[in-house]
Design a protein around this motif. Structure first.
Motif, PDB file in Angstrom:
ATOM      1  N   THR A 213      -0.890  -4.000  -8.652  1.00 31.76           N
ATOM      2  CA  THR A 213      -0.632  -2.601  -8.299  1.00 31.76           C
ATOM      3  C   THR A 213       0.859  -2.311  -8.304  1.00 31.76           C
TER       4      THR A 213
ATOM      5  N   ILE B 162       1.385  -1.147   2.478  1.00 26.33           N
ATOM      6  CA  ILE B 162       0.804  -2.295   3.170  1.00 26.33           C
ATOM      7  C   ILE B 162      -0.124  -3.060   2.214  1.00 26.33           C
ATOM      8  N   ASN B 163      -0.995  -2.354   1.548  1.00 25.75           N
ATOM      9  CA  ASN B 163      -1.867  -3.012   0.566  1.00 25.75           C
ATOM     10  C   ASN B 163      -2.554  -1.963  -0.303  1.00 25.75           C
ATOM     11  N   SER B 164      -3.277  -2.437  -1.284  1.00 31.38           N
ATOM     12  CA  SER B 164      -4.064  -1.544  -2.135  1.00 31.38           C
ATOM     13  C   SER B 164      -5.241  -2.341  -2.672  1.00 31.38           C
ATOM     14  N   THR B 165      -6.412  -1.701  -2.674  1.00 31.73           N
ATOM     15  CA  THR B 165      -7.646  -2.409  -3.023  1.00 31.73           C
ATOM     16  C   THR B 165      -8.513  -1.555  -3.925  1.00 31.73           C
TER      17      THR B 165
ATOM     18  N   THR C  94      -7.636  -7.006  -4.545  1.00 32.06           N
ATOM     19  CA  THR C  94      -6.785  -6.436  -3.496  1.00 32.06           C
ATOM     20  C   THR C  94      -5.402  -7.061  -3.623  1.00 32.06           C
ATOM     21  N   THR C  95      -4.380  -6.247  -3.452  1.00 34.65           N
ATOM     22  CA  THR C  95      -3.018  -6.766  -3.604  1.00 34.65           C
ATOM     23  C   THR C  95      -2.149  -6.244  -2.470  1.00 34.65           C
ATOM     24  N   LYS C  96      -1.121  -6.986  -2.182  1.00 35.45           N
ATOM     25  CA  LYS C  96      -0.162  -6.486  -1.206  1.00 35.45           C
ATOM     26  C   LYS C  96       1.266  -6.846  -1.590  1.00 35.45           C
TER      27      LYS C  96
ATOM     28  N   MET D 293       4.656  -8.605  -5.875  1.00 33.69           N
ATOM     29  CA  MET D 293       3.343  -8.063  -5.549  1.00 33.69           C
ATOM     30  C   MET D 293       2.326  -9.176  -5.752  1.00 33.69           C
ATOM     31  N   SER D 294       1.394  -9.295  -4.797  1.00 31.81           N
ATOM     32  CA  SER D 294       0.359 -10.302  -5.039  1.00 31.81           C
ATOM     33  C   SER D 294      -0.552  -9.771  -6.140  1.00 31.81           C
TER      34      SER D 294
ATOM     35  N   SER E 153      -5.305   2.973  -1.064  1.00 32.03           N
ATOM     36  CA  SER E 153      -3.934   2.495  -0.849  1.00 32.03           C
ATOM     37  C   SER E 153      -3.554   2.783   0.600  1.00 32.03           C
TER      38      SER E 153
END
Ligand SMILES: *[C@@H]1O[C@H](CO)[C@@H](O)[C@H](O)[C@H]1NC(C)=O
Ligand SMILES: *[C@@H]1O[C@H](CO)[C@@H](O)[C@H](O)[C@H]1NC(C)=O
Ligand SMILES: *[C@@H]1O[C@H](CO)[C@@H](O)[C@H](O)[C@H]1NC(C)=O
Length: 471
Positions: free
Chosen positions: A321, A328-331, A342-344, A359-360, A381
């Motif tokens: 993402t 904080i994160n996005s899925t 999902t990544t953060k 970014m993960s 998000s």
């Protein structure tokens, strides 16, 4: 005779071995290219569209991309000096008798018969978010490699019209925040710091537009401390690509970019029953502070969700993402609520504190994450909301393949059609689910509503426009 048969058998065996191992044998090529230079002074904005940039030529599989802002001596400029809002690459075909200036500073594509935009696989409207690769500050330490044996196919001569060449556009949006009154405010393109009243096309900004891309276009200036003295520097983008020659054993991936602001509508043709998705991506949005009443809790978060239909399903190869500071994160969830990816963000330290430096990513086990044709996905998000944040983004970049290396077809049960998605979304709406989140995996209840939904669908004779309510 026997000897000939044996030797041809051996040859066939050798050939098949060669084919099977063709991938391993291919050397990955890597090279850094440079954009033309652009000059930056404290508070200035570079928003450049570089046409026909240097690029690997031939029928290739693109494997990775990263871009850095560098000075004339090739030193990487840190983000706290020059904030890289984003940089990306777009493909197009250009007629040999058609000319495009090497650099434009406005977001208008060349027009006319000599220019053909070759966007990625979607899904935003028109030419929006048509890039193949591209990120902002997180590129510093985010892997973008397409794993073996997959690749983004480029340079295939077959679809290029006669008299045209395939070329690449490099877009750079960078903000020089040296000496800025508010570094993060400049990076967020806050309107009060840019002193602008109109957007890049001269259209007046709305009163409730507090900041974002319409405030920080080319030639705008962010507020710098009066006592600050900084030099004007000549900078360039250094973009590094890896690729390999295209061979038939490479499995092509489709490139999708989902935007959390996409207010997708499904339009049902009442006579044919065909469903088409209409997209409305806004690219950026604003996170309101949760402190409106003066006593919001610290650590409160803003959740944004939208529903999007997967145009053509497949196997998820890679997910990533693009988010801004404060994320904080996005899925991305599947229709049954399963997490597709999902990544953060990873935040920097020291001078880079507050900036996303990585970014993960998702590299699912081959064959473990499938998306159905037309599946309705929930894109979410989450940002911190202690203060208002302008111009934030949440783009989900997904690489999808029709098959995985050793699995020729999708697993059983993944052959639902587009209508299933529409029916269950309709069911959710009828059930008063609202909120846009299709998360219940309760097939039974959903099935009952599907029936009601279809009856209603039949009753409403004219074009039915379904609007997905966003939360
Ligand atoms: C460019 O070439 C195409 C054919 O390749 C032709 O149709 C077109 O008229 C030409 N345009 C100009 C401006 O010469
Ligand atoms: C803001 O812009 C106006 C004209 O566009 C100019 O007169 C004014 O001095 C600017 N203010 C600042 C603080 O730069
Ligand atoms: C994303 O962050 C929010 C807020 O911290 C949290 O509630 C949520 O569970 C996170 N989502 C995932 C998929 O981890």
């Amino acid at each position: 005779m026997a000897a000939a048969a044996a030797s041809s058998l051996l040859l066939a065996l050798l050939l098949s071995l060669a084919t099977a191992q063709a991938w391993e044998a291919l050397p990955l090529q890597k090279r850094a290219f440079y954009s033309p230079s652009f000059s930056m002074a404290p508070g200035s904005v570079a928003f450049d569209y570089f046409y026909d940039v240097e690029f690997p030529r031939g029928h290739l599989a693109l494997k990775s991309f990263r871009a850095d802002v560098v000075d004339a001596d090739d030193n990487v400029i840190p983000y706290h000096e020059v904030y890289l809002h984003h940089s990306y690459i777009v493909r197009y075909y250009q007629a040999r008798n058609y000319s495009i200036p090497p650099v434009l500073d406005i977001e208008t594509l060349p027009y006319g018969d000599g220019f053909i935009y070759r966007r990625n696989h979607g899904i935003c409207q028109g030419d929006l978010l048509g890039q193949y690769f591209g990120l902002g500050t997180e590129m510093q330490s985010t892997p973008t490699a397409v794993p073996d044996p997959y690749g983004i196919e480029i340079g295939n001569p077959a679809p290029i019209p006669h008299g045209f060449d395939e070329k690449w556009l490099l877009v750079v949006h960078a903000i020089d925040t040296r000496g800025a009154v508010d570094r993060f405010g400049c990076a967020e393109c806050r309107r009060d710091l840019y002193n602008v009243t109109v957007d890049q096309f001269g259209e007046p900004l709305k009163d409730d537009y507090y900041g974002g891309l319409s405030c920080c276009y080319a030639h705008t200036q962010c507020k710098v401390r009066e006592d600050y003295e900084g030099t004007t520097r000549s900078l360039r983008m250094r973009y590094t690509l890896t690729w390999t020659e295209w061979v038939p054993s490479i499995i092509p991936v489709r490139v999708y970019i989902f935007d959390v602001t996409d207010d997708m509508k499904l339009v049902v043709n009442p006579s044919s029953g065909a469903v088409a998705a209409k997209h409305d991506c806004l690219i950026e949005y604003m996170v309101e502070s949760c402190h409106v009443d003066g006593n919001g809790e610290k650590g409160c978060a803003d959740f944004k969700k939208s529903i999007v239909a997967m145009p053509k399903g497949g196997n998820v190869i890679f997910g990533l993402t693009h988010l801004h500071s404060g994320a904080i994160n996005s899925t991305l969830y599947g229709q049954d609520g399963r997490v597709l990816c999902t990544t953060k963000p990873i935040y920097g330290e020291g001078m880079e504190e507050g900036y996303i430096v990585g970014m993960s990513t998702c590299y699912p086990e081959p064959g473990s994450v499938w998306i159905d044709d037309g599946e309705l996905m929930v894109h979410e998000s989450v940002y911190t909301a202690e203060r208002r944040r302008t111009g934030v983004m949440a783009l989900f970049y997904l690489l999808v393949a029709d098959r995985v290396a050793d699995t020729p077809a999708a697993p059983a049960g993944f052959n639902d059609n587009y209508f299933m998605g529409v029916r269950s979304m309709l069911a959710e709406k009828l059930a008063g689910g609202g909120g846009g989140a299709v998360r219940s995996g309760d097939g039974g209840a959903s099935g009952a509503f599907v029936g009601v939904g279809l009856v209603l669908l039949g009753a409403v004779a004219t074009a039915l426009l379904l609007r997905v309510k966003r939360s």
